[in-house]
Design a protein around this motif. Structure first.
Motif, PDB file in Angstrom:
ATOM      1  N   MET A   1       1.358  -4.757  -7.225  1.00 21.61           N
ATOM      2  CA  MET A   1       1.836  -3.554  -6.458  1.00 21.61           C
ATOM      3  C   MET A   1       1.504  -3.181  -5.148  1.00 21.61           C
ATOM      4  O   MET A   1       1.989  -2.968  -4.199  1.00 21.61           O
ATOM      5  N   ILE A   2       0.068  -3.037  -4.937  1.00 14.93           N
ATOM      6  CA  ILE A   2      -0.539  -2.716  -3.548  1.00 14.93           C
ATOM      7  C   ILE A   2      -1.293  -3.951  -3.108  1.00 14.93           C
ATOM      8  O   ILE A   2      -2.106  -4.540  -4.146  1.00 14.93           O
ATOM      9  N   ARG A   3      -1.151  -4.614  -2.078  1.00 11.17           N
ATOM     10  CA  ARG A   3      -1.841  -5.897  -1.460  1.00 11.17           C
ATOM     11  C   ARG A   3      -2.288  -5.213  -0.131  1.00 11.17           C
ATOM     12  O   ARG A   3      -1.685  -4.940   0.735  1.00 11.17           O
ATOM     13  N   MET A   4      -3.692  -5.254   0.010  1.00 16.08           N
ATOM     14  CA  MET A   4      -4.221  -5.166   1.342  1.00 16.08           C
ATOM     15  C   MET A   4      -4.871  -6.582   1.621  1.00 16.08           C
ATOM     16  O   MET A   4      -5.632  -7.014   0.937  1.00 16.08           O
ATOM     17  N   THR A   5      -4.916  -6.960   2.932  1.00 13.25           N
ATOM     18  CA  THR A   5      -5.615  -8.282   3.316  1.00 13.25           C
ATOM     19  C   THR A   5      -6.437  -7.827   4.736  1.00 13.25           C
ATOM     20  O   THR A   5      -5.671  -7.542   5.545  1.00 13.25           O
ATOM     21  N   GLY A   6      -7.555  -8.269   4.604  1.00 11.35           N
ATOM     22  CA  GLY A   6      -8.254  -7.777   5.624  1.00 11.35           C
ATOM     23  C   GLY A   6      -8.102  -6.607   6.452  1.00 11.35           C
ATOM     24  O   GLY A   6      -8.266  -6.630   7.788  1.00 11.35           O
ATOM     25  N   ILE A   7      -7.594  -5.624   5.942  1.00 11.64           N
ATOM     26  CA  ILE A   7      -7.555  -4.267   6.587  1.00 11.64           C
ATOM     27  C   ILE A   7      -8.775  -3.801   7.011  1.00 11.64           C
ATOM     28  O   ILE A   7      -9.821  -3.469   6.487  1.00 11.64           O
ATOM     29  N   ILE A  75       3.560  -3.862  -6.858  1.00  9.87           N
ATOM     30  CA  ILE A  75       3.367  -2.721  -5.328  1.00  9.87           C
ATOM     31  C   ILE A  75       2.480  -3.354  -4.731  1.00  9.87           C
ATOM     32  O   ILE A  75       1.834  -3.722  -4.969  1.00  9.87           O
ATOM     33  N   PRO A  76       1.916  -3.834  -3.881  1.00 11.76           N
ATOM     34  CA  PRO A  76       1.500  -4.804  -2.895  1.00 11.76           C
ATOM     35  C   PRO A  76       0.094  -4.869  -2.860  1.00 11.76           C
ATOM     36  O   PRO A  76      -0.984  -4.342  -3.533  1.00 11.76           O
ATOM     37  N   PRO A  77      -0.324  -5.508  -1.768  1.00 13.21           N
ATOM     38  CA  PRO A  77      -1.790  -5.851  -1.630  1.00 13.21           C
ATOM     39  C   PRO A  77      -2.162  -5.710  -0.001  1.00 13.21           C
ATOM     40  O   PRO A  77      -1.370  -5.480   0.920  1.00 13.21           O
ATOM     41  N   ALA A  78      -3.390  -5.462   0.100  1.00  8.61           N
ATOM     42  CA  ALA A  78      -3.976  -5.039   1.338  1.00  8.61           C
ATOM     43  C   ALA A  78      -4.961  -6.563   1.788  1.00  8.61           C
ATOM     44  O   ALA A  78      -5.710  -6.832   1.107  1.00  8.61           O
ATOM     45  N   GLN A  79      -4.740  -6.992   2.722  1.00 11.09           N
ATOM     46  CA  GLN A  79      -5.508  -8.310   3.176  1.00 11.09           C
ATOM     47  C   GLN A  79      -6.027  -8.069   4.455  1.00 11.09           C
ATOM     48  O   GLN A  79      -5.484  -7.584   5.616  1.00 11.09           O
ATOM     49  N   ALA A  80      -7.564  -8.223   4.667  1.00  9.68           N
ATOM     50  CA  ALA A  80      -8.395  -8.297   5.648  1.00  9.68           C
ATOM     51  C   ALA A  80      -7.988  -6.957   6.606  1.00  9.68           C
ATOM     52  O   ALA A  80      -7.893  -6.971   7.708  1.00  9.68           O
ATOM     53  N   LEU A  96      -7.580  -5.918  -1.294  1.00  8.30           N
ATOM     54  CA  LEU A  96      -7.303  -5.050  -2.404  1.00  8.30           C
ATOM     55  C   LEU A  96      -6.159  -5.485  -3.096  1.00  8.30           C
ATOM     56  O   LEU A  96      -4.928  -5.658  -2.338  1.00  8.30           O
ATOM     57  N   HIS A  97      -5.806  -5.574  -4.194  1.00  5.67           N
ATOM     58  CA  HIS A  97      -4.393  -5.955  -4.797  1.00  5.67           C
ATOM     59  C   HIS A  97      -4.437  -5.401  -6.341  1.00  5.67           C
ATOM     60  O   HIS A  97      -5.157  -5.475  -7.011  1.00  5.67           O
ATOM     61  N   ILE A  98      -3.460  -4.372  -6.246  1.00  3.17           N
ATOM     62  CA  ILE A  98      -3.383  -3.433  -7.421  1.00  3.17           C
ATOM     63  C   ILE A  98      -1.888  -3.910  -7.967  1.00  3.17           C
ATOM     64  O   ILE A  98      -0.820  -3.745  -7.463  1.00  3.17           O
ATOM     65  N   ARG A  99      -1.871  -4.183  -9.003  1.00  2.00           N
ATOM     66  CA  ARG A  99      -0.461  -4.633  -9.823  1.00  2.00           C
ATOM     67  C   ARG A  99       0.302  -3.442 -10.331  1.00  2.00           C
ATOM     68  O   ARG A  99      -0.179  -2.474 -10.641  1.00  2.00           O
TER      69      ARG A  99
END
Length: 293
Positions: A1-7, A75-80, A96-99
């Motif tokens: 649900m949460i996705r972050m990538t390389g933030i 719900i998404p991710p975060a990346q870098a 970070l990836h939270i489903r």
């Protein structure tokens, strides 16, 4: 649900005043109803408060948007993801990836970057680099107005300090943001009542914050956050101001929400709180990693 990538590591508010007929219209007092002068004063207070909050027009008029198929999946991710404040790197390449439906805790000492991460997850801050998706939608490059709509529609916030309006009852505090979303009076009062009953405060509807314990106030704040069924419940040190008994009551509610399928993310420095979560992440020196116990 949460996705972050390389933030690697803004607050935004617009302006709008509530239209006519948007008072909360709370029920009368027991034994004869509320005095007209007092009722008028409370109505003025609510209108003034709504104006002071300065929510944009879009917070009262639900936008007509196409449903995103990914919306129903996660719900998404975060990346870098990176974030810097005053030239100092606070978040460094966060991934970070939270489903959807997960219960996650983010732990870290003071100054580790966990509050900055919480602001980024809650769309209160924009990352300086990387990607952040919430509910399958890329939000990193959104405008301030679009981020405000995301917060309104998809995120429920619970803070350490409760953030309740002291002159409003528990029912009115929960109904207030529903009014700003344009919900009709009868529906918002029913929705607020049901939300308070779900957190065990059905007998405290007409109590003001000063008449409630710390644990009860936090449950009102939780009911307010859940009133419009957000996709993500984001809690910043939700038990930090509570005694042990009140803390346990709130944690049991989080356990129940997770069991019911809600996505819950708790930011905390308390390992006892983090132990309730199914997944645990640690923030230190701006970096995030997951660990298992």
């Amino acid at each position: 649900m949460i996705r972050m990538t390389g933030i690697e590591k803004g607050y935004a508010v617009g302006k709008a005043r509530p239209g006519p007929g948007m008072g909360l219209g709370g029920p009368a007092r027991r034994g004869g109803g509320e005095a007209p002068g007092k009722a008028a004063g409370r109505a003025r207070y609510m209108e003034e408060t709504a104006a002071a909050v300065e929510f944009p027009q879009s917070m009262r008029l639900p936008p007509q948007r196409r449903q995103d198929p990914a919306f129903e999946k996660e719900i998404p991710p975060a990346q870098a993801m990176d974030r810097a404040l005053n030239g100092l790197a606070v978040l460094r390449g966060v991934n970070l990836h939270i489903r959807r439906g997960e219960y996650a805790a983010i732990v870290g000492p003071s100054g580790s970057g966990k509050s900055t991460l919480m602001h980024s997850l809650g769309c209160l801050d924009a990352p300086d680099g990387g990607m952040y998706k919430l509910d399958g939608v890329e939000v990193s490059g959104m405008t301030a107005q679009e981020l405000c709509e995301v917060r309104r529609d998809k995120i429920g916030f619970v803070f350490q300090g409760f953030q309740l309006l002291p002159r409003l009852t528990a029912l009115e505090n929960v109904a207030f943001p529903l009014m700003l979303r344009g919900m009709g009076e009868d529906k918002r009062l029913k929705t607020a009542t049901r939300a308070l009953e779900n957190v065990g405060l059905g007998d405290r509807l007409h109590h003001k914050p000063g008449q409630l314990s710390g644990g009860q106030q936090q449950r009102v704040a939780l009911a307010r956050a859940l009133g419009y069924q957000p996709k993500l419940l984001l809690c910043d040190e939700p038990t930090g101001a509570l005694d042990e008994q009140s803390r346990d009551e709130v944690l049991r509610l989080f356990d129940g929400l997770h069991h019911d399928g809600h996505t819950v993310v708790v930011i905390t420095h308390d390992m006892g709180v983090a132990a309730h979560a199914a997944r645990r992440f640690r923030v230190e020196d701006g970096r995030v990693w997951e660990w298992e116990q």
